[in-house]
Design an enzyme around this catalytic site. Sequence first.
Site, PDB file in Angstrom:
ATOM      1  N   ASP A  63      -3.198   7.856  -6.791  1.00  0.00           N
ATOM      2  CA  ASP A  63      -1.894   8.457  -7.055  1.00  0.00           C
ATOM      3  C   ASP A  63      -1.298   9.014  -5.759  1.00  0.00           C
ATOM      4  O   ASP A  63      -2.019   9.431  -4.844  1.00  0.00           O
ATOM      5  CB  ASP A  63      -2.031   9.602  -8.061  1.00  0.00           C
ATOM      6  CG  ASP A  63      -2.456   9.121  -9.445  1.00  0.00           C
ATOM      7  OD1 ASP A  63      -2.366   7.906  -9.702  1.00  0.00           O
ATOM      8  OD2 ASP A  63      -2.891   9.973 -10.252  1.00  0.00           O
ATOM      9  N   ARG A  64       0.014   9.050  -5.716  1.00  0.00           N
ATOM     10  CA  ARG A  64       0.712   9.484  -4.496  1.00  0.00           C
ATOM     11  C   ARG A  64       0.238  10.850  -3.971  1.00  0.00           C
ATOM     12  O   ARG A  64       0.006  11.001  -2.766  1.00  0.00           O
ATOM     13  CB  ARG A  64       2.225   9.507  -4.756  1.00  0.00           C
ATOM     14  CG  ARG A  64       3.030   9.823  -3.515  1.00  0.00           C
ATOM     15  CD  ARG A  64       4.519   9.592  -3.728  1.00  0.00           C
ATOM     16  NE  ARG A  64       5.202   9.579  -2.430  1.00  0.00           N
ATOM     17  CZ  ARG A  64       6.387   9.047  -2.207  1.00  0.00           C
ATOM     18  NH1 ARG A  64       7.062   8.495  -3.193  1.00  0.00           N
ATOM     19  NH2 ARG A  64       6.928   9.072  -1.004  1.00  0.00           N
TER      20      ARG A  64
END
Length: 244
Positions: A63-64
């Site tokens: 995830d970012r």
Amino acid sequence: MKKKPFSVVYEDNHLLIVNKAAGVLVQGDKTKDKTLTDYCRDYIAKKYNKPGDVFLHPVHRLDRPVSGLVVFARTSKGLERMMELFRKRDIHKIYWAIVKNRPKEETGKLTHYLVKDEVKNFVTSHEKEVEGSQKAELNYKTLGKLNDHWLLEVRPVSGRPHQIRVQLASMGCPIRGDLKYGFHKPNPDASINLHAFHLVFVHPIKKEKIFLRAALPEEAFWEQYLEFEPVRGKDQHLENTFSG
């Protein structure tokens, strides 16, 4: 000074494995921001003086707002075989997570059934199977307490979207900075304190055991937890035991 989007942890003809900075996308989305894949293709093109398109594909995602190890394949053979390792769960992944609330049990296994809302990019967890759900399992261990927060070692068994974030939140321990899953305030840099720390696997082409660690982010809050690192770093049997 702007932090680097990644640092190289391992590289050969078939694989490139990097330590991703929090805040960098692995693959493109509607923001059109430059991705880790773009940065790494630029790196390969420049280092090896490769004209034209560079073959480089992520084998999995982070995830970012999460930092840590991301595996890229540099050949089609490497991609196919690494994806097979992930599919068969023959890759052993360990994450570190910082949470505010102490888990009720020092160690445990969490099993939930997760449903992802693709439009909202949000995952809900359920105790029992529901329509459209995927089973998610992880093991965790409490490593210690610093600055009124707890450091957990997390070993996902499955690889579902947002799995660690939603499963820890479901036991009352949202990850520090993770507003999406219930933490009360954001981190200043919009990261969350989840780091993909270790990877252990047998190289699918060389057949050698690969043992990788990603340094903790160069960020003041994380750096307090470096005292937990040396003991765990010496553990060469990560697939069998909890580190330390």
